[in-house]
Design an enzyme around this catalytic site. Sequence first.
Site, mmCIF file in Angstrom:
data_model
loop_
_atom_site.group_PDB
_atom_site.id
_atom_site.type_symbol
_atom_site.label_atom_id
_atom_site.label_comp_id
_atom_site.label_asym_id
_atom_site.label_seq_id
_atom_site.Cartn_x
_atom_site.Cartn_y
_atom_site.Cartn_z
ATOM 1 N N ARG A 63 -5.121 48.744 -90.644
ATOM 2 C CA ARG A 63 -6.087 48.850 -89.840
ATOM 3 C C ARG A 63 -6.428 50.311 -89.562
ATOM 4 O O ARG A 63 -5.814 51.237 -89.478
ATOM 5 C CB ARG A 63 -5.529 48.428 -88.327
ATOM 6 N N TYR B 166 -0.363 47.447 -74.977
ATOM 7 C CA TYR B 166 0.649 46.372 -75.204
ATOM 8 C C TYR B 166 0.768 45.627 -73.948
ATOM 9 O O TYR B 166 1.516 44.620 -73.907
ATOM 10 C CB TYR B 166 1.698 46.859 -75.701
ATOM 11 N N GLU C 69 -7.007 57.569 -88.083
ATOM 12 C CA GLU C 69 -5.734 57.365 -89.098
ATOM 13 C C GLU C 69 -5.624 55.737 -89.703
ATOM 14 O O GLU C 69 -6.649 55.040 -88.877
ATOM 15 C CB GLU C 69 -4.652 57.502 -88.255
ATOM 16 N N ASP D 191 -8.437 53.276 -87.597
ATOM 17 C CA ASP D 191 -9.164 53.634 -86.334
ATOM 18 C C ASP D 191 -10.138 54.798 -86.270
ATOM 19 O O ASP D 191 -9.882 55.748 -86.949
ATOM 20 C CB ASP D 191 -7.659 54.052 -85.260
ATOM 21 N N GLU E 126 9.300 52.713 -81.042
ATOM 22 C CA GLU E 126 8.327 51.219 -81.194
ATOM 23 C C GLU E 126 9.082 50.207 -81.267
ATOM 24 O O GLU E 126 8.597 49.068 -81.520
ATOM 25 C CB GLU E 126 7.310 51.536 -82.206
ATOM 26 N N GLY F 57 0.025 46.296 -85.194
ATOM 27 C CA GLY F 57 0.959 45.339 -84.293
ATOM 28 C C GLY F 57 0.647 43.766 -84.605
ATOM 29 O O GLY F 57 -0.501 43.453 -84.946
ATOM 30 N N SER G 247 1.762 54.261 -81.960
ATOM 31 C CA SER G 247 1.598 53.510 -80.528
ATOM 32 C C SER G 247 1.274 54.549 -79.460
ATOM 33 O O SER G 247 1.573 54.372 -78.544
ATOM 34 C CB SER G 247 2.893 52.663 -80.119
ATOM 35 N N ASN H 52 -3.157 52.724 -90.063
ATOM 36 C CA ASN H 52 -1.927 51.937 -89.734
ATOM 37 C C ASN H 52 -1.663 50.891 -90.671
ATOM 38 O O ASN H 52 -2.245 49.841 -90.809
ATOM 39 C CB ASN H 52 -2.264 51.339 -88.254
#
Length: 313
Positions: free
Chosen positions: A258, A219, A274, A260, A20, A280, A146, A276
């Site tokens: 964050r 991205y 999960e 998900d 990443e 990002g 990612s 994070n």
Amino acid sequence: MSNPNAQIHVAVLMGGWSAERPVSLSSGRGCANALRGRGFKVTEVDVGRDIAEVLAKLRPDVAFNALHGPFGEDGTIQGLLEILAIPYTHSGVLASALAMRKDRAKTVMAAAGVPVAHGVTRSRFEVAREHPLPLPYVAKPVADGSSFGVYILREGANSPPADLARADWPLGDEMLCEPFIPGLELTCGVIGYKTGAEPLDIIEIRPAGGGFYDYEAKYSKGGSIHVLPAPLKPNIYQKVQEMAVRAHEALGCRGVSRADFRYDETTDTLVCLEVNTQPGMTETSLVPELAAHHGLVFGELVTWMVQDASLGR
């Protein structure tokens, strides 16, 4: 009147050597520019194996952690910053290590009442030989991000993912395999103030190509459509926010995180995939968009993160 931020030296840690790295460099540069715009003294640090020596010489007041993936997100750099006594952003050693290890994190979240997809952890060689679960299922590295190395095995997939047996496979030897949950892809940010965690709003993510929310969709400009706020029934919207905060607190996260989710409207099934701990911070990233919708523009967000930095997180 002088800007008090000018007295604070922030080292923005970025790059590193995980898969990443490009995302981290983009996140780091964006954060560094925003912090300079707020008057901070900023040094951009492309992290290498000599990072302890670099930081010992630099002696910043705060380390802004913009690293992603192994080493930067798994408690390792956090432990180093604790040893060097440099206050840092985001989650601490334990929460970072726990959240990065997806199967262990799910055990903790489930114990706290957060719905999760119940799967199995297998070696990549086992998964390459035979399906570990009934189709359809998802196989992903147990400690990466990612969407690297993620396989969705749909109905009719006769063979398991043979690529997992490659000698040059770079993403670890363990895979987390979970039943595939159809429906909406949702994400909810959380800001962990000292007085408690507060949810941001919820985005529904729709990959522009109609497929999987993979690295390109995440991205690339135009790679995905972000529907904010997500078009959910009020009770489901509230539940997603509640579960995001509960997951953040169960794992012991700090700063910004964050969570998900997948939500199947036909069966009213919600699962947390999960959390994070280093979301990002690029121009296409979700947390800056959620924060802006909340009334916290990017410069204000990164300023708060520096102000929130500490040791013993």
